[in-house]
Motif scaffolding. Structure first.
Motif: not given
Length: 878
Positions: A29-38
């Motif tokens: 989930l943390a990885r998805l949030r970072i990728l989404y923000a980027a």
């Protein structure tokens, strides 16, 4: 822009929500949030580029541009393109990006944190009007080398009257007092102000008036001025406080005003300001009475050098006029900031240099990562060159990537610094009382420094990465992309970077090693007393109940008896000076039977006021004679105790017991000789000390030294309870174990050890990573050669040694340069070293050995891969 952004953002949002439902762990989930923000950030930049490009589109009514013409807005458009493309490339390679960001964020964060402290202490203007014109007068004894900030009253009066470079000179003193009448007595910080002090500092009143010269005259009604913070905190900003009587210590004083918020000295709290008397003419006994500190304001256009030249002339004149008191005495002035910062300035600059070294090593590491990444993109570069891109465009793209990387690391470093600043300030010893430490913050100047450091690091490692591709034809690179290698210049640059990393790491490691050895030596020093199981406890008794020496002595006798009756108490003593707190007070020493020649200045020794129990509680050995006891009263003959150093210096061939010396109360008899102690600091050699009996005239404030049979902290409540049973209105001051006092005297050295040690470990780790990267690239570039060697009969050990030998050459050169640089850099540590030379051979040898071992460990991985090369496959691929 909204019409373009919203549909694409909706698609991204849907894809993110679908992926979120499939995620099965918090990490995912943390990885998805970072990728989404980027991706949202990239989308916003892309939409902004489209809008800017539309805005900058050429008007069709304008005549067409010639082929060589450029639109004036085109560089900005290209800058936006380079930034967007750089972000895309960095997000495409998360492994490289994360490694580079962590490395740079650590280096930038450490630099920003230390710079924030440096800015607050050394660069931020002091909170006074024309603070650069303020100076502190100091006194240096040329015979002993001791420098004191207090000034003998006779000298103060003469210097103030005769000088011609200062607009004004004012005396002051700092202390503590007890305020009564507002609940329990509470302790306040007092500023004793001589005539003109508040005018010299340009302090203004908030309420009522400030002190006037008449307030300092003998016989006038006692008055006081409240500090702004105390007025708000304790008196609720009461506007009617002016004119009220407030009991401070033994006297009731009338409040005549409230001063604006200020601190003086700059790191001290000012709760109460009271007038201090300065005589109009110098007293006959020039060193009698209180010795004020002196602050002066330079006349406009006068420099500190002019002031010191004038003070040197006056010092010489006073030496000739009053040789008995002023022989070898020299007065000089220091700018206010230099005086209050003291040795902290050198320590902060040393720390700033250390974190700068860490940042340079981090930049070198990231530069090598950029080089390796550029080589992995050699086919991309070749395609772009074949399509017409010039070398300048490729360099611009690499610099854009470096800049985006550095700016992101700068933002992360600023966040690291916000945490690091609090930790660094918390680690500083309480004895470091530099201005600004209470208000260290990440402000505009610090953020500007962060931006400058980020841009500088981007240029540093970005330009190195631009050296990676040869100037060969693009067609050749496309035909044989596997043979596009690093140019000779780039190879030398990367090797040189690793050499620099190793050299800088050696410098930090040597510094940490020298401080470690110094710290070990300090721990082994015998202070002359035992600090374990001793509780030190200050207290004050009401002055109106204990007005004379007899009543105070009666209380001390009862208190000592009550404390000794406690089951966990072995001995109880009292003293004025706390050992190991930097005190260097001295008094003249003169034998009655060997008076000093007329006009000559007597030698000086250290002094202490102590009870007989003080020596027993600290287990200072009695060498000869006796200790002080109850028979030493104000009504008996004055007596003193001397240290062994005094015995050897002034009574080398005879016993000192029974001899008489001159003292303020007349001739005093030496009744005892005790062992030497290191009174001021563990680094100081044991000095000659003179002890006066506390039994003759104890004060209202006293520090007790209590030796216990169990842990002192656990005994403290019973100690305070026993004293409160005797005097309910007693006020307890600071209480801490003598072991903590001794540890505090080494905190500066310990802090330097921890910080330099941490930086050295980081530097070694980064240097090992750097040489690992270089040797891995060497193995990859020489794969064909290695395969050929194996095919011709070379053993795996030969191949491994080939790689290790090249790594050893780099390590040897870096170590040699680092050792040479450390011999110069370590001189800056001389002030905090103890018992260790700045060129200590053992430290240099161990530091070099550690770096070489780390280098060989870093080379093991590439050497192992080289030894496993399959010659048949390698030659077939080539």
């Amino acid at each position: 822009m909204r019409e373009v952004f919203e549909p694409a953002h909706a698609d991204l949002r849907i894809a993110y929500l679908e992926a979120r439902q499939r995620a099965r762990s918090r990490l995912a989930l943390a990885r998805l949030r970072i990728l989404y923000a980027a991706r949202v950030l990239l989308l916003a930049l892309d939409c902004g580029r489209v809008v800017i490009a539309g805005t900058l589109a050429f008007d069709r009514s304008h005549p067409p541009q010639l082929p060589g013409d450029r639109h004036p807005q085109e560089p900005f458009t290209m800058l936006v393109y380079y930034a967007r493309h750089a972000l895309r490339l960095l997000l495409r390679e998360p492994g490289f990006t994360i490694a580079a960001l962590l490395t740079l964020a650590l280096g930038v964060g450490a630099n920003v944190a230390v710079f924030a402290v440096v800015e607050a202490v050394l660069l931020r203007p002091l909170p006074y009007v024309d603070a650069d014109r303020l100076a502190i007068l100091k006194h240096r004894d040329q015979r002993t080398g001791l420098t004191k900030q207090d000034v003998a009253m006779g000298d103060f009066v003469d210097l103030a009257a005769r000088q011609s470079v200062f607009e004004s000179i004012a005396g002051y003193g700092s202390g503590q007092g007890l305020l009564f009448g507002f609940g329990d007595p509470f302790r306040v910080s007092t500023l004793g102000a001589g005539p003109g002090l508040l005018d010299t500092l340009r302090v203004r009143p908030v309420l009522g008036r400030l002190l006037q010269p008449d307030d300092s005259r003998p016989g006038t009604a006692p008055v006081m001025v409240l500090g702004y913070e105390l007025w708000q905190r304790r008196f609720g900003s009461d506007p009617n406080i002016v004119g009220r009587g407030v009991k401070l210590g033994p006297r009731e004083r009338q409040v005549v005003g409230v001063a604006e918020a200020f601190r003086f000295p700059p790191a001290a709290t000012v709760d109460v300001i009271v007038p201090m008397t300065v005589p109009a003419t110098a007293p006959a006994e020039r060193r009698s009475g209180w010795w004020p500190y002196a602050v002066a304001r330079l006349k406009p256009g006068t420099s500190i050098e002019d002031a010191n030249a004038n003070l040197a002339i006056l010092s010489t004149a006073l030496q000739h006029e009053y040789p008995r008191s002023n022989q070898a005495s020299e007065y000089f002035a220091l700018p206010l900031r230099d005086a209050v910062v003291g040795d902290t300035k050198a320590a902060l600059l040393l720390l700033l240099a250390a974190v700068g070294v860490v940042l340079l090593i981090a930049c070198a590491n990231v530069a090598n990562l950029m080089v390796a990444r550029s080589l992995a993109r050699r086919r991309e570069m070749a395609v772009r060159m074949a399509l017409g891109a010039g070398r300048a465009q490729l360099v611009a793209q690499l610099l854009a990537e470096s800049l985006m990387l550095a700016l992101t690391a700068g933002c992360a470093g600023a966040l690291v610094a916000m945490w690091g600043v609090r930790g660094l300030v918390a680690l500083l010893p309480a004895s470091v009382a530099a201005p600004g430490l209470a208000d260290v913050r990440i402000d505009g100047r610090v953020l500007g420094f962060t931006l400058g450091v980020s841009v500088a690091t981007a240029l540093l490692f970005g330009l190195v990465a631009a050296l990676t591709v040869k100037r060969e034809s693009a067609s050749g690179a496309l035909v044989a992309p596997g043979r596009v290698t690093m140019s000779r210049t780039a190879r030398r640059a990367t090797s040189a970077l690793v050499v620099v990393e190793i050299a800088l790491a050696i410098v930090l490691l040597v510094g940490a090693g020298l401080i470690l050895r110094s710290f070990v030596r300090l721990l082994a020093v015998d202070p002359g007393f035992r600090a374990d199981h001793v509780m030190t406890m200050g207290f004050a008794v009401p002055s109106d109940r204990y007005k004379d020496a007899d009543s105070r002595r009666g209380f001390h006798d009862r208190a000592s008896a009550a404390l000794r009756a406690l089951p966990d108490v072995r001995d109880v003593g009292a003293a004025v000076v706390m050992p190991l707190t930097g005190n260097n007070w001295t008094v003249p020493f003169e034998r009655v039977d060997q008076p000093v020649a007329a006009g000559a200045r007597p030698p000086e020794v250290g002094w202490q006021v102590a009870s007989g129990g003080y020596f027993r509680a600290l287990q200072i050995p009695l060498v000869a004679g006796r200790l002080f006891d109850d028979s030493d009263t104000p009504h008996t003959r004055p007596v003193v105790i001397i240290s062994e150093a005094v015995q050897r210096r002034f009574f080398p061939d005879e016993s000192a017991i029974g001899r008489l010396i001159q003292s303020g109360d007349g001739p005093a008899e030496i009744v005892g000789v005790v062992g030497n102690i290191r009174r001021a600091d563990l680094r100081d050699e044991p000095r000659a000390d003179l002890y006066f009996p506390a039994e003759r005239g104890p004060g209202n404030e006293t520090t007790l030294f209590v030796r216990t049979t169990s842990e002192p902290d656990g005994v403290l409540p019973s100690l305070q309870g026993a004293l409160r049973a005797i005097e309910p209105n007693i006020a307890f001051l600071e209480a801490r174990t003598l072991s903590d006092v001794a540890a505090a005297s080494m905190q500066v050295t310990q802090l330097a050890l921890w910080l330099l040690g941490l930086f050295a470990v980081i530097s070694i780790s980064l240097a090992a990573v750097g040489i690992y990267g270089v040797m891995s690239y060497v193995v990859r570039q020489r794969t064909r050669e290695i395969g050929t060697r194996v095919a011709l009969g070379a053993s795996r050990m030969d191949i491994a040694w080939l790689v290790m030998r090249q790594g050893a050459a780099i390590a040897s050169l870096g170590t040699a340069l680092g050792l040479a640089a450390s011999l110069v850099a370590s001189r800056s540590l001389a002030a905090i070293l103890f018992g260790v030379s700045t060129s200590d051979p053992a430290t240099l040898a161990v530091s070099a050995g550690t770096l070489i071992a780390a280098t060989f460990a870093a080379c093991c991985g590439p050497a192992h891969r080289a030894a496993r090369v399959d010659p048949a496959r390698t030659l077939a691929d080539q």
